[in-house]
Motif scaffolding. Structure first.
Motif, PDB file in Angstrom:
ATOM      1  N   VAL A  10       0.832  -1.209   0.000  1.00 26.45           N
ATOM      2  CA  VAL A  10       0.000   0.000   0.000  1.00 26.45           C
ATOM      3  C   VAL A  10       0.862   1.252   0.000  1.00 26.45           C
ATOM      4  O   VAL A  10       0.635   2.164  -0.804  1.00 26.45           O
ATOM      5  N   TYR A  16      -2.105   5.700  -2.500  1.00 34.88           N
ATOM      6  CA  TYR A  16      -1.831   5.982  -1.090  1.00 34.88           C
ATOM      7  C   TYR A  16      -1.045   7.283  -0.926  1.00 34.88           C
ATOM      8  O   TYR A  16      -1.382   8.111  -0.075  1.00 34.88           O
ATOM      9  N   PHE A  54      -7.948   0.847   0.835  1.00 32.79           N
ATOM     10  CA  PHE A  54      -7.151   0.481  -0.333  1.00 32.79           C
ATOM     11  C   PHE A  54      -7.320  -1.018  -0.559  1.00 32.79           C
ATOM     12  O   PHE A  54      -7.115  -1.815   0.359  1.00 32.79           O
TER      13      PHE A  54
END
Length: 161
Positions: A10, A16, A54
């Motif tokens: 991530v 992100y 996510f």
């Protein structure tokens, strides 16, 4: 795979990095796994009011729209990743052993778990839920550090209606 490996995917993603610029106070809150969907993880970051998730697969990381969350009495705590050393597969195996040991008549149809940090006495846990054919849920809270079972319950979904 373990929690740190998922988080590592991530934090290097463009989605992100873009979100973090806009939400510098945001923090890692949980990792969600539905075991019937292989190799897919949902990683939640909380900014104080909203949750950004996510979606992590083997090859991609995709930011999903932000969601409001239900407030709890203890609020949302940062996930202590360093305490989550048990691999996802091992946590599932241990939980299924407990399901058979304590609730042998329950047949799990769906399984999901959240790796999260809860207030003491729990700490960082795998919060594993089995939805069973009997219209019951079996919930197992397991230490994410060593796989110790902290608590397990079985509740009827019908009684909650």
């Amino acid at each position: 795979m373990n929690v740190q490996e998922v988080i590592d995917k991530v934090v290097v993603s463009e989605d992100y990095k873009f979100w973090l610029v806009e939400n510098p106070a945001g923090f890692l809150a949980h990792v969600f796994v539905m075991t019937e969907i292989k190799d897919e993880y949902q990683v939640g970051y909380y900014d104080g009011t909203m949750m950004k998730t996510f979606l992590v697969s083997k090859t991609t990381v995709q930011g999903l729209p932000v969601d409001e969350i239900l407030q709890t009495e203890h609020g949302v705590l940062p996930l202590a990743v360093e305490e989550a050393t048990v691999a996802f597969e091992e946590a599932e195996r241990l939980a299924r052993e407990q399901l058979v040991l304590h609730y042998p008549i329950e047949l799990a149809l769906k399984t999901f778990f959240i790796v999260q940090t809860l207030p003491q006495p729990f700490g960082t846990v795998f919060n594993i839920t089995f939805f069973c054919q009997s219209m019951r849920t079996v919930n197992i809270k397991m230490s994410a550090k060593d796989g110790t079972i902290i608590k397990h319950t079985c509740e009827s979904l019908v009684d909650k209606m």
